[in-house]
Design a protein around this motif. Structure first.
Motif, PDB file in Angstrom:
ATOM      1  N   MET A 114      14.092  44.812  50.598  1.00  0.00           N
ATOM      2  CA  MET A 114      13.154  45.442  49.661  1.00  0.00           C
ATOM      3  C   MET A 114      13.509  45.209  48.196  1.00  0.00           C
ATOM      4  N   GLY A 115      14.807  45.280  47.842  1.00  0.00           N
ATOM      5  CA  GLY A 115      15.163  45.201  46.424  1.00  0.00           C
ATOM      6  C   GLY A 115      14.500  46.337  45.670  1.00  0.00           C
ATOM      7  N   SER A 116      13.619  45.975  44.726  1.00  0.00           N
ATOM      8  CA  SER A 116      12.887  47.019  44.001  1.00  0.00           C
ATOM      9  C   SER A 116      11.485  47.219  44.579  1.00  0.00           C
ATOM     10  N   GLY A 117      11.193  46.542  45.681  1.00  0.00           N
ATOM     11  CA  GLY A 117       9.932  46.798  46.394  1.00  0.00           C
ATOM     12  C   GLY A 117       8.789  45.857  46.060  1.00  0.00           C
ATOM     13  N   ILE A 129      19.635  47.672  52.872  1.00  0.00           N
ATOM     14  CA  ILE A 129      20.894  48.341  53.200  1.00  0.00           C
ATOM     15  C   ILE A 129      21.268  49.389  52.156  1.00  0.00           C
ATOM     16  N   ASN A 130      20.674  49.271  50.965  1.00  0.00           N
ATOM     17  CA  ASN A 130      21.066  50.120  49.841  1.00  0.00           C
ATOM     18  C   ASN A 130      20.067  51.276  49.672  1.00  0.00           C
ATOM     19  N   PRO A 131      20.525  52.537  49.830  1.00  0.00           N
ATOM     20  CA  PRO A 131      19.595  53.668  49.708  1.00  0.00           C
ATOM     21  C   PRO A 131      18.905  53.720  48.342  1.00  0.00           C
ATOM     22  N   GLN A 132      19.606  53.223  47.318  1.00  0.00           N
ATOM     23  CA  GLN A 132      19.009  53.212  45.971  1.00  0.00           C
ATOM     24  C   GLN A 132      17.791  52.282  45.933  1.00  0.00           C
ATOM     25  N   SER A 133      17.897  51.180  46.638  1.00  0.00           N
ATOM     26  CA  SER A 133      16.781  50.235  46.705  1.00  0.00           C
ATOM     27  C   SER A 133      15.583  50.881  47.413  1.00  0.00           C
ATOM     28  N   VAL A 134      15.886  51.678  48.444  1.00  0.00           N
ATOM     29  CA  VAL A 134      14.804  52.358  49.171  1.00  0.00           C
ATOM     30  C   VAL A 134      14.093  53.325  48.220  1.00  0.00           C
ATOM     31  N   ASN A 162      16.165  52.496  55.421  1.00  0.00           N
ATOM     32  CA  ASN A 162      17.505  52.171  54.955  1.00  0.00           C
ATOM     33  C   ASN A 162      18.260  51.621  56.165  1.00  0.00           C
ATOM     34  N   GLY A 163      18.407  50.307  56.241  1.00  0.00           N
ATOM     35  CA  GLY A 163      19.024  49.719  57.432  1.00  0.00           C
ATOM     36  C   GLY A 163      19.527  48.325  57.133  1.00  0.00           C
ATOM     37  N   ASN A 164      20.092  47.725  58.188  1.00  0.00           N
ATOM     38  CA  ASN A 164      20.721  46.419  58.071  1.00  0.00           C
ATOM     39  C   ASN A 164      19.815  45.371  58.721  1.00  0.00           C
ATOM     40  N   ALA A 165      19.483  44.322  57.988  1.00  0.00           N
ATOM     41  CA  ALA A 165      18.578  43.293  58.514  1.00  0.00           C
ATOM     42  C   ALA A 165      19.198  42.521  59.691  1.00  0.00           C
ATOM     43  N   HIS A 219      14.103  38.155  51.088  1.00  0.00           N
ATOM     44  CA  HIS A 219      14.756  37.580  49.913  1.00  0.00           C
ATOM     45  C   HIS A 219      16.188  38.110  49.891  1.00  0.00           C
ATOM     46  N   PRO A 220      17.074  37.451  50.627  1.00  0.00           N
ATOM     47  CA  PRO A 220      18.459  37.943  50.699  1.00  0.00           C
ATOM     48  C   PRO A 220      19.205  37.703  49.391  1.00  0.00           C
ATOM     49  N   PRO A 221      20.358  38.351  49.229  1.00  0.00           N
ATOM     50  CA  PRO A 221      21.213  38.001  48.083  1.00  0.00           C
ATOM     51  C   PRO A 221      21.637  36.538  48.226  1.00  0.00           C
ATOM     52  N   TYR A 222      22.074  35.924  47.117  1.00  0.00           N
ATOM     53  CA  TYR A 222      22.566  34.540  47.177  1.00  0.00           C
ATOM     54  C   TYR A 222      24.087  34.633  47.317  1.00  0.00           C
ATOM     55  N   LYS A 276      26.164  41.086  42.986  1.00  0.00           N
ATOM     56  CA  LYS A 276      26.547  42.119  43.962  1.00  0.00           C
ATOM     57  C   LYS A 276      25.633  43.321  43.760  1.00  0.00           C
ATOM     58  N   TYR A 277      24.936  43.700  44.835  1.00  0.00           N
ATOM     59  CA  TYR A 277      23.972  44.803  44.722  1.00  0.00           C
ATOM     60  C   TYR A 277      24.614  46.168  44.950  1.00  0.00           C
ATOM     61  N   SER A 278      25.848  46.181  45.453  1.00  0.00           N
ATOM     62  CA  SER A 278      26.569  47.456  45.580  1.00  0.00           C
ATOM     63  C   SER A 278      28.063  47.172  45.533  1.00  0.00           C
ATOM     64  N   GLY A 282      27.996  46.474  55.167  1.00  0.00           N
ATOM     65  CA  GLY A 282      26.840  45.704  55.635  1.00  0.00           C
ATOM     66  C   GLY A 282      26.099  45.014  54.508  1.00  0.00           C
ATOM     67  N   ASP A 283      26.412  45.363  53.253  1.00  0.00           N
ATOM     68  CA  ASP A 283      25.748  44.706  52.113  1.00  0.00           C
ATOM     69  C   ASP A 283      26.264  43.273  52.017  1.00  0.00           C
ATOM     70  N   ILE A 284      25.406  42.303  52.331  1.00  0.00           N
ATOM     71  CA  ILE A 284      25.875  40.910  52.388  1.00  0.00           C
ATOM     72  C   ILE A 284      26.034  40.286  50.994  1.00  0.00           C
ATOM     73  N   SER A 285      25.679  41.038  49.946  1.00  0.00           N
ATOM     74  CA  SER A 285      25.934  40.528  48.593  1.00  0.00           C
ATOM     75  C   SER A 285      27.407  40.701  48.206  1.00  0.00           C
ATOM     76  N   ARG A 286      28.195  41.293  49.076  1.00  0.00           N
ATOM     77  CA  ARG A 286      29.633  41.440  48.813  1.00  0.00           C
ATOM     78  C   ARG A 286      30.431  40.315  49.488  1.00  0.00           C
TER      79      ARG A 286
HETATM   80  C1  LIG Z   1      17.629  39.441  46.046  1.00  0.00           C
HETATM   81  S1  LIG Z   1      17.525  41.174  46.355  1.00  0.00           S
HETATM   82  C2  LIG Z   1      15.836  41.384  46.813  1.00  0.00           C
HETATM   83  C3  LIG Z   1      14.950  41.454  45.584  1.00  0.00           C
HETATM   84  C4  LIG Z   1      13.502  41.725  45.879  1.00  0.00           C
HETATM   85  N1  LIG Z   1      12.832  40.502  46.296  1.00  0.00           N
HETATM   86  C5  LIG Z   1      12.801  42.333  44.680  1.00  0.00           C
HETATM   87  O1  LIG Z   1      11.793  41.776  44.245  1.00  0.00           O
HETATM   88  O2  LIG Z   1      13.258  43.317  44.141  1.00  0.00           O
HETATM   89  C6  LIG Z   1      18.436  41.332  47.854  1.00  0.00           C
HETATM   90  C7  LIG Z   1      18.454  42.704  48.492  1.00  0.00           C
HETATM   91  O3  LIG Z   1      19.113  42.580  49.774  1.00  0.00           O
HETATM   92  C8  LIG Z   1      19.733  43.825  50.057  1.00  0.00           C
HETATM   93  N2  LIG Z   1      20.702  43.639  51.168  1.00  0.00           N
HETATM   94  C9  LIG Z   1      21.984  43.208  51.122  1.00  0.00           C
HETATM   95  N3  LIG Z   1      22.520  43.177  52.364  1.00  0.00           N
HETATM   96  C10 LIG Z   1      21.542  43.596  53.225  1.00  0.00           C
HETATM   97  C11 LIG Z   1      21.484  43.770  54.635  1.00  0.00           C
HETATM   98  N4  LIG Z   1      22.525  43.502  55.438  1.00  0.00           N
HETATM   99  N5  LIG Z   1      20.329  44.242  55.183  1.00  0.00           N
HETATM  100  C12 LIG Z   1      19.261  44.540  54.386  1.00  0.00           C
HETATM  101  N6  LIG Z   1      19.260  44.388  53.046  1.00  0.00           N
HETATM  102  C13 LIG Z   1      20.381  43.910  52.465  1.00  0.00           C
HETATM  103  C14 LIG Z   1      20.325  44.242  48.723  1.00  0.00           C
HETATM  104  O4  LIG Z   1      20.592  45.633  48.705  1.00  0.00           O
HETATM  105  C15 LIG Z   1      19.211  43.802  47.736  1.00  0.00           C
HETATM  106  O5  LIG Z   1      18.349  44.883  47.458  1.00  0.00           O
END
Ligand SMILES: C[S@@+](CC[C@H](N)C(=O)[O-])C[C@H]1O[C@@H](n2cnc3c(N)ncnc32)[C@H](O)[C@@H]1O
Length: 182
Positions: A1-4, A22-27, A48-51, A68-71, A76-78, A83-87
């Motif tokens: 979701m990111g910012s939705g 995965i991030n409650p703040q994003s939800v 709020n869950g893990n993809a 749209h996963p992290p790169y 780092k989103y948290s 489970g946050d794969i941006s770490r």
């Molecule tokens: C690149 S951002 C998405 C941005 C989104 N497209 C937007 O417009 O705001 C990646 C998102 O992946 C989330 N994320 C990281 N690990 C995750 C996981 N295992 N499952 C679900 N979401 C995850 C992060 O919290 C972050 O919000």
């Protein structure tokens, strides 16, 4: 979701959707951004869950996936959300993306599309072709390549630099949208 962003577009299109982050703040940011009036009538769920584990969605149930996963760990989103794969560094990130691809394949209906946006990264002066490496995760699962779309990147630190270049050679000034078919 990111910012939705994706869910906002979904609502404008009048489609039903499930958003996962995965991030409650994003939800909560996404839920706030979804609070607008429009003429469409869609049902949108946030989770709020893990993809890597979409157990709350039945097999072959979804018409379209847009993710749209992290790169890896470029942003780092948290700091400490498990489970946050941006770490994760590239190799561990790709192991998790294998699981994401498996779940995406499981929940999608046959013949339907899964779109994934991702960019390449640079580490220690070397390019890691994260886009193509991640594409392989989805192909291993059983998806086929429907389209590979190159999208110009904007609003990045390097955008100004690239816009002033006089030649057509662009290095990492783009992202990919891979469209996979089940
Ligand atoms: C690149 S951002 C998405 C941005 C989104 N497209 C937007 O417009 O705001 C990646 C998102 O992946 C989330 N994320 C990281 N690990 C995750 C996981 N295992 N499952 C679900 N979401 C995850 C992060 O919290 C972050 O919000």
């Amino acid at each position: 979701m990111g910012s939705g962003t994706t869910l906002v577009e979904t609502k404008l299109l009048g489609r039903n959707a499930v958003g996962v982050d995965i991030n409650p703040q994003s939800v909560s940011i996404s839920e706030t951004n979804l609070q607008f009036q429009c003429d469409t009538n869609s049902k949108i769920f946030t989770r709020n869950g893990n993809a890597t584990d979409l157990h709350f969605i039945k097999d072959s149930h979804i018409d379209f996936i847009c993710t749209h996963p992290p790169y890896a760990d470029i942003i780092k989103y948290s700091k400490d959300i498990e489970g946050d794969i941006s770490r994760l560094g590239a190799e561990q990130f790709l192991e998790e993306m294998d699981k994401v691809a498996n779940e995406a394949y499981r929940v999608l209906k046959k013949g339907k599309m899964c779109a994934v946006m991702i960019g390449d990264v640079r580490k220690g002066g070397k390019v890691i072709p994260l886009g193509f490496r991640m594409m392989e995760c989805f192909l291993r699962t059983g998806f086929t390549n429907k389209e590979i779309i190159i999208k110009e990147q904007h609003n990045c630190k390097s955008t100004d630099y690239w816009e002033k270049q006089k030649n057509n050679f662009l290095l990492l000034a783009h992202e990919y949208v891979f469209v996979f078919e089940k």
